[in-house]
Scaffold this motif. Structure first.
Motif, PDB file in Angstrom:
ATOM      1  N   PRO A 132     -39.987  38.269  91.999  1.00 43.88           N
ATOM      2  CA  PRO A 132     -39.076  38.904  91.435  1.00 43.88           C
ATOM      3  C   PRO A 132     -39.899  39.711  90.706  1.00 43.88           C
ATOM      4  O   PRO A 132     -41.076  40.570  90.745  1.00 43.88           O
ATOM      5  CB  PRO A 132     -39.287  38.054  89.907  1.00 43.88           C
ATOM      6  CG  PRO A 132     -39.398  36.526  90.689  1.00 43.88           C
ATOM      7  CD  PRO A 132     -40.585  37.199  91.549  1.00 43.88           C
ATOM      8  N   GLU A 170     -33.722  38.324  94.458  1.00 46.29           N
ATOM      9  CA  GLU A 170     -33.379  37.744  93.373  1.00 46.29           C
ATOM     10  C   GLU A 170     -31.737  37.250  93.557  1.00 46.29           C
ATOM     11  O   GLU A 170     -31.867  36.521  92.830  1.00 46.29           O
ATOM     12  CB  GLU A 170     -33.991  38.623  92.133  1.00 46.29           C
ATOM     13  CG  GLU A 170     -33.828  37.502  91.320  1.00 46.29           C
ATOM     14  CD  GLU A 170     -34.703  38.504  89.932  1.00 46.29           C
ATOM     15  OE1 GLU A 170     -34.459  38.348  88.754  1.00 46.29           O
ATOM     16  OE2 GLU A 170     -35.215  39.650  90.643  1.00 46.29           O
ATOM     17  N   TRP A 171     -31.373  38.090  94.070  1.00 41.21           N
ATOM     18  CA  TRP A 171     -29.282  37.739  93.389  1.00 41.21           C
ATOM     19  C   TRP A 171     -29.118  37.440  94.787  1.00 41.21           C
ATOM     20  O   TRP A 171     -27.721  37.127  94.359  1.00 41.21           O
ATOM     21  CB  TRP A 171     -28.800  39.027  93.308  1.00 41.21           C
ATOM     22  CG  TRP A 171     -29.182  39.441  92.415  1.00 41.21           C
ATOM     23  CD1 TRP A 171     -30.110  39.219  91.031  1.00 41.21           C
ATOM     24  CD2 TRP A 171     -28.727  41.078  91.365  1.00 41.21           C
ATOM     25  NE1 TRP A 171     -29.819  39.389  89.367  1.00 41.21           N
ATOM     26  CE2 TRP A 171     -29.359  40.507  90.061  1.00 41.21           C
ATOM     27  CE3 TRP A 171     -28.005  41.979  91.758  1.00 41.21           C
ATOM     28  CZ2 TRP A 171     -28.566  41.738  88.714  1.00 41.21           C
ATOM     29  CZ3 TRP A 171     -27.572  43.199  91.038  1.00 41.21           C
ATOM     30  CH2 TRP A 171     -28.007  42.953  89.806  1.00 41.21           C
TER      31      TRP A 171
END
Length: 710
Positions: A297, A151-152
């Protein structure tokens, strides 16, 4: 999770699967449990004596200091409780037995790996102190780590081989190749960086001309913590490997899979090669295994960003966790054992180096856990919660039990332990526990540890928990601790308090090197590690109870309370004849703190209790003289009498000018760094001085209940 042999296979290949990366100025997701496990053993810190937490503290502080110097922004994720679906149950049981075997091997002088029991407590405390962002998952952390990294779009730092399977855009940095101790400077930019090795699934699969989606199939066929296809009659993958390749079964399977365009084709081909009786089992196992590596996520990003509890955090049985416990668990301010006790009604005891002919050291702390179980399971909860928990009750009673997995000698054993309530606990509910008056929550803790209100008032607040635990240990430990064990423990606390702060020679304990003469043979009797293992177990569960009660007393810095190598050497030297006078400098802060600790113990157990304790010299012949630290003979009874006071004599003869630099902080080196060179100089012999005592296998000791809950 994990695919056995994969990490070694990748490191052994001549291809450039691990590429150099001057790593700096980026976010980094850290597999916290894997980090402290790897660093503790790679730096050769103590295992034999119950752990050197102060040395571990120095190591972790330096690690994150070096990350900060390179503008690396760490986010640490820790494992929580066991998976609520129990899909990993057999693996957990086997690993527990493996840890018991490892602790037993260490106890008889063999080389093994056993983490000290309080290492996670120390790690969590340190990260909070250093203000490093931390989340403790409610269950297994691997998938959440991978989901957050994806996600990051930042790499993961871990040695877990599962991260070679998750298809992360930013890849993996194996801890083994993360040269954090050696911060370098880019000559062109003058910016600091850490040299690392970088792995990505895309580049690895490209070397086999293989679809990256096939890697989860590969992991599931070989078998991981969730899937055990190797138990089915399987194919010989080595025949597909390149001749002379290490781990031929891994190489062969990768080559075999590379011929298929996508996972469905590979699974279909495998099923054709499988016996008809095994097809259904194989297909179901592969399906579950592949699903474990699908990323979407997760729930951690929201908590890291805003400290709010994500709605997706709790599912199924985890919904019974009150919101206030959820937040503290996710922050790492509460033990994840609470999840296992509440959701699964089972708890695994941590294996330690101890006397395996005696009952498990965790039995001493069982009454503390019974109170924890009572707070979790016996409060008046809604019917829906009880149904979700499926609390194990007996027909016609309201009794609840938790299955404790400990050991019977060197074998994994199960014991049903009853959840109990003290008088003050009646009517307390987990949902509203944090709103109870401080006096009520404090009384639960005091009753559990056998401390009266009068005893409580006479001790400084900063010393409360460690002294209450020491009192409980002195009263309940079996065999009963001797005076030398008590003084050794207190001296270890004193040293832990001052070791990280540079002091003058006159304001410090004498150098530990006085107690660690190189090449001197050390008798490691099983009694001493067994007793200190009991004390550490009592401290661990008292910390857990204190956090569950929302900290009615302040939490001590665990790293300062116990240094295994030092404490064992103190015991050894006290038995050899050195007096306490020789270990403390007159008028120093160290002497004053020791006196405070001694007074606290006396106020809790009474002066008569101390006088009636064994001195610790009983194994020596009656009337035999011992040579003190200066080589002068001194009778045992004179030595034991010196334990009742601190310093009334001149100690100049006990000082050693050679140790000035260490005590003044000049040339002071990291304990973690020095330990490696000191350890090989010590050899061990093992003596068992106590035989196992028979105990009821199904119920807590009545002696414990009487002392704690009257």
């Amino acid at each position: 999770m994990g695919v056995r042999g994969l990490k070694t296979y990748i490191e052994s290949r001549n291809r450039n699967d691990l590429r150099s990366w001057a790593f700096r100025d980026k976010q980094l997701i850290i597999d916290g449990c894997n980090l402290y496990y790897t660093l503790y053993f790679d730096c050769n810190l103590d295992q034999m004596h119950g752990g050197d937490y102060d040395a571990f503290e120095e190591l972790i502080i330096q690690f994150f200091k070096n990350l900060r110097a390179c503008a690396i922004h760490p986010y640490v994720v820790l494992d929580g409780g066991a998976d609520h679906t129990d899909k990993k149950w057999e693996t957990i049981r086997q690993r527990k037995q493996d840890k018991i075997n490892a602790a037993f091997a260490l106890s008889v002088g063999k080389k093994e790996k056993v983490l000290p029991i309080l290492i996670k407590n120390v790690f969590r405390q340190l990260l909070h102190k250093l203000k490093v962002p931390l989340v403790q998952c409610l269950e297994e952390a691997d998938w959440e780590i991978a989901a957050l990294a994806e996600e990051w779009n930042c790499p993961v730092l871990s040695n877990d081989s599962d991260f070679y399977i998750f298809n992360l855009k930013a890849g993996l940095l194996p801890i083994t190749h993360f040269q954090w101790k050696n911060v370098k400077v880019d000559r062109q930019t003058n910016k600091k960086f850490i040299q690392a090795k970088h792995f990505t699934v895309g580049k690895f699969c490209a070397s086999f001309n293989m679809n990256t989606d096939l890697l989860p199939v590969f992991a599931s066929i070989l078998g991981n913590d969730y899937v055990k296809l190797q138990n089915i009659k399987c194919l010989t993958w080595a025949e597909y490997s390149v001749p002379g390749t290490q781990h031929a079964h891994i190489d062969g399977l990768l080559n075999w899979l590379s011929q298929f365009p996508e996972p469905e084709a590979a699974v279909s081909a495998l099923l054709k090669l499988t016996d008809d009786k095994e097809k259904a089992i194989t297909q179901e196992a592969l399906s579950k295994g592949i699903h474990e590596y699908k990323l979407f996520p997760g729930s951690l990003a929201q908590f890291f960003d805003s400290k709010t509890i994500p709605r997706t955090t709790c599912t199924g049985p985890l919904q019974v966790l009150p919101k206030w416990t959820l937040k503290r668990l996710l922050e790492g301010k509460m033990s994840s054992s609470i999840i296992d006790a509440l959701v699964h009604q089972r708890v695994f005891m941590t294996s330690q180096v101890e006397d395996f002919q005696l009952p498990c050291s965790s039995e001493t702390s069982r009454p503390i856990r019974q109170v924890i179980y009572g707070l979790l399971l016996l409060g008046e909860q809604q019917t829906a919660d009880k149904q979700a928990l499926d609390i194990k009750t007996f027909t016609g009673t309201s009794k609840c039990y938790v299955e404790e997995y400990g050991r019977q000698q060197s074998k994994l054993s199960i014991q049903k332990v009853e959840a109990i309530q003290t008088g003050v606990m009646e009517g307390l509910q987990l949902e509203t526990l944090r709103k109870e008056p401080l006096s009520v929550r404090l009384q639960v803790l005091l009753d559990t540890l056998g401390v009266s209100s009068e005893m409580f008032r006479g001790i400084q607040p900063a010393l409360h928990l460690q002294m209450f635990v020491t009192h409980y240990w002195l009263v309940n430990a079996q065999p009963q601790p001797s005076q030398v064990h008590l003084w050794g423990l207190l001296l270890g606390m004193v040293y832990g308090k001052f070791s990280s702060t540079p002091k003058t020679h006159k304001d410090m304990l004498l150098s530990p090197k006085k107690l660690q003469a190189a090449g001197r043979r050390m008798d490691l009797e099983h009694e001493t590690p067994h007793l200190y293992s009991q004390w550490q177990s009592c401290l661990k569960w008292s910390l857990c109870l204190n956090s569950l009660l929302c900290f009615p007393v302040s939490e001590p810095e665990v790293a300062c309370l116990y240094g295994g190598t030092l404490v064992h050497h103190v015991v050894r030297e006290l038995r050899r004849g050195i007096t306490l006078d020789c270990l403390l400098v007159r008028g120093s802060s160290a002497e004053r703190l020791f006196k405070q600790l001694e007074d606290a113990v006396v106020s809790l157990v009474g002066d008569d209790f101390i006088k009636k304790m064994r001195t610790g010299f009983e194994h020596r012949a009656a009337g035999k003289t011992q040579r003190d630290y200066n080589g002068q003979n001194q009778p045992i009874d004179e030595l034991s009498s010196s334990f009742e006071h601190l310093m009334y004599e001149d100690i100049n003869d006990c000082e050693d000018d050679d140790d000035d630099d260490d005590l003044n902080g000049k040339g002071r080196k990291s304990k973690a760094k020095d330990h490696k060179s000191e350890t090989p100089d010590v050899s061990y012999t093992i003596r068992t001085r106590h035989k196992a005592k028979a105990r009821n296998a199904n119920h807590p000791s009545k002696k414990y209940e009487r002392r704690c809950f009257e």
